[in-house]
Write an enzyme that holds these catalytic residues in place. Structure first.
Site, PDB file in Angstrom:
ATOM      1  N   LYS A 198      -0.010  -2.702  -6.556  1.00  0.00           N
ATOM      2  CA  LYS A 198      -1.590  -3.588  -7.167  1.00  0.00           C
ATOM      3  C   LYS A 198      -1.469  -3.947  -8.487  1.00  0.00           C
ATOM      4  CE  LYS A 198      -3.595  -2.438  -3.090  1.00  0.00           C
ATOM      5  NZ  LYS A 198      -4.302  -0.970  -3.336  1.00  0.00           N
ATOM      6  N   ASP A 225      -5.303   9.838  -8.478  1.00  0.00           N
ATOM      7  CA  ASP A 225      -4.689   8.233  -8.050  1.00  0.00           C
ATOM      8  C   ASP A 225      -5.357   7.645  -9.143  1.00  0.00           C
ATOM      9  OD1 ASP A 225      -4.643   5.590  -7.118  1.00  0.00           O
ATOM     10  OD2 ASP A 225      -4.544   6.722  -5.145  1.00  0.00           O
ATOM     11  N   TYR A 279      -9.398   5.470  -1.517  1.00  0.00           N
ATOM     12  CA  TYR A 279      -8.839   4.535  -0.912  1.00  0.00           C
ATOM     13  C   TYR A 279      -9.184   4.838   0.731  1.00  0.00           C
ATOM     14  CZ  TYR A 279      -5.543   1.231   0.813  1.00  0.00           C
ATOM     15  OH  TYR A 279      -5.400   0.046   1.167  1.00  0.00           O
ATOM     16  N   ARG A 282      19.110   5.620   0.501  1.00  0.00           N
ATOM     17  CA  ARG A 282      17.866   6.457   0.598  1.00  0.00           C
ATOM     18  C   ARG A 282      16.781   7.258   0.149  1.00  0.00           C
ATOM     19  NH1 ARG A 282      17.412  10.377   3.957  1.00  0.00           N
ATOM     20  NH2 ARG A 282      19.043   9.655   5.528  1.00  0.00           N
TER      21      ARG A 282
HETATM   22  C1  LIG Z   1      -3.978  -0.117  -2.628  1.00  0.00           C
HETATM   23  C2  LIG Z   1      -4.095   1.296  -2.668  1.00  0.00           C
HETATM   24  C3  LIG Z   1      -3.831   2.562  -2.784  1.00  0.00           C
HETATM   25  C4  LIG Z   1      -2.124   2.790  -1.093  1.00  0.00           C
HETATM   26  O1  LIG Z   1      -1.087   1.451  -1.502  1.00  0.00           O
HETATM   27  P1  LIG Z   1       0.167   0.919  -0.922  1.00  0.00           P
HETATM   28  O2  LIG Z   1       1.180   0.189  -1.955  1.00  0.00           O
HETATM   29  O3  LIG Z   1      -1.283  -0.080  -0.494  1.00  0.00           O
HETATM   30  O4  LIG Z   1       0.187   1.334   0.121  1.00  0.00           O
HETATM   31  C5  LIG Z   1      -3.948   4.130  -2.464  1.00  0.00           C
HETATM   32  N1  LIG Z   1      -4.630   3.890  -3.284  1.00  0.00           N
HETATM   33  C6  LIG Z   1      -5.297   2.479  -3.723  1.00  0.00           C
HETATM   34  C7  LIG Z   1      -6.764   2.888  -4.804  1.00  0.00           C
HETATM   35  C8  LIG Z   1      -5.354   2.010  -3.629  1.00  0.00           C
HETATM   36  O5  LIG Z   1      -5.292   0.753  -3.881  1.00  0.00           O
END
Ligand SMILES: *Cc1c(COP(=O)(O)O)cnc(C)c1O
Length: 394
Positions: A205, A180, A108, A55
């Site tokens: 992603k 982000d 998001y 962890r």
């Molecule tokens: C999918 C996504 C998230 C969250 O990510 P997870 O891995 O699903 O928790 C945050 N910001 C954006 C722009 C995303 O497309």
């Protein structure tokens, strides 16, 4: 009863090898054994590097972090168990009760929820503003504003934030700018080169790219902020699984190629869709009819993304007919997979909004977001031509 010491001994000595594996070994071990209490002291006091408990950190996470650090021109990033865990590490690792945060109003969905529900519940005030409108963000600033969180290209309207304007505003106001970068990826955009203080990724992603891991990443330019996020992530247990990190690293080795290919296909597919009868409008950042075209060109330097959004004539019935007809493509709410996926915001990501609220965002029943994958462009053109025609009676 056999008394076979070898069957119990841990750690078991690894076979000797003068050569090293080329592939990063998978290290699922939760615990790490030390020689002596003195050796453990040396480790805890930072005189030698070593792992103690997964962890707190493990080799597979550190390898993924180092690779994304290199892509972003960063140092000291952390890998977390999901993109949302990374957002959480930034917000809860760095903010305190009484602070104020400004979030982009097209963030998001779960990030928006943190802004609207969770931060206020913890005494952190929030305001949402249009990330493409620096004046709107300036108007939302308060003396206690500590951080602004935006995405470069919004989901699913693909609007482009004014990152350069926001960076100048935040610098002058002494406010942290967190970006982000999930949609754009470091291949198309490096937030640190544009004055951002913090970069966040959903590694789930495009970076991992195969829809088989859930992971996130966050890094700050300031090492003290990195340490605060790391300590919070470790304390809150936002830790990633070694196997997910191992898979993500494997996926990331082909990331550049995948991104370039998917982006080129997305751009061509956007133009193809724009010429189809039954398609009301197409949204893609490098198209001249995109509302933020000039900013996209300046900010992304000709890069776009692998996402194309479009609106069909004919509402929900046409939308149902479209996903049925496009049976070769997964109708699934994710993005950045090797395969093309379709998302219908009105029934998924934006279903909590009223029809009026969706209409105000331009997200009617005929609106689809396409995450373009690695398929052959010609094959994709055929699928979309056929499915649009079947859906809109063309
Ligand atoms: C999918 C996504 C998230 C969250 O990510 P997870 O891995 O699903 O928790 C945050 N910001 C954006 C722009 C995303 O497309």
């Amino acid at each position: 009863m056999r008394n076979d010491r070898g069957s119990l001994m841990r750690p078991f000595p690894l076979p000797e090898s003068a050569s090293r594996p080329v592939v990063t070994p998978l290290s699922p071990s939760v615990v790490y054994a030390s020689d002596t209490p003195d050796a453990l002291d040396a480790q805890y006091e930072g005189r030698v590097q070593g792992y103690t408990y997964a962890r707190e950190g493990h080799p597979n996470a550190d390898v993924v972090a180092a690779r994304i650090d290199a892509m972003e021109g960063a140092t000291g990033g952390i890998v977390t168990g999901s993109g949302m865990a990374a957002v959480t590490a930034v917000l809860l690792g760095l903010l305190r009760s009484g602070d104020h945060v400004i979030g982009g109003n097209q963030l998001y969905g779960r990030s928006l929820r943190q802004m609207k529900e969770d931060l206020p519940r913890l005494g952190i005030a929030t305001t949402l503003a249009d990330a493409g409108d620096v004046d709107a963000v300036r108007a939302a600033l308060r003396p206690e504003t500590r951080l602004v969180l935006v995405e470069v290209v919004s989901n699913p309207a693909l609007r482009v934030a004014d990152i350069d304007g926001l960076a100048a505003l935040c610098r002058n106001a002494g406010v942290l700018l967190a970006v982000d970068n999930t949609f754009t990826t470091p291949r198309a955009f490096r937030p640190f080169d544009h004055g951002a203080d913090i970069v966040i990724h959903s590694v789930t992603k495009l970076l991992a790219g195969h829809s088989d891991v859930t992971l996130g990443y966050a890094v700050a330019r300031d090492p003290a902020l990195n340490e605060a996020m790391r300590v919070f992530a470790v304390t809150a247990g936002l830790t990633p699984s070694p196997f997910d990190c191992w898979l993500a690293e494997r996926g990331m080795l082909s990331f550049d190629l995948r991104f370039d290919r998917a982006q080129a296909t997305a751009e061509a597919l956007a133009d193809h869709l724009a010429g189809l009868p039954g398609v009301k409008r197409v949204i893609y950042p490098t198209r001249p009819d995109h509302p933020d075209h000039a900013r996209a060109a300046a900010l992304l330097q000709g890069q776009g993304c692998n996402m194309v959004s479009f609106e069909l004539d004919g509402g929900r019935a046409a939308a149902n007919a479209f996903t049925r007809a496009a049976e070769e493509l997964a109708f699934a709410p994710t993005l950045g997979d090797v395969g093309t996926t379709l998302s219908h915001p009105a029934s998924s990501s934006h279903r909590a909004l009223s029809a009026e609220e969706r209409a105000a965002l331009g997200l009617g029943e005929g609106f689809f977001r396409v995450s373009v994958g690695l398929e052959d462009l010609e094959a994709l053109r055929e699928v979309f031509t056929r499915a649009v025609a079947e859906a809109t009676g063309g």
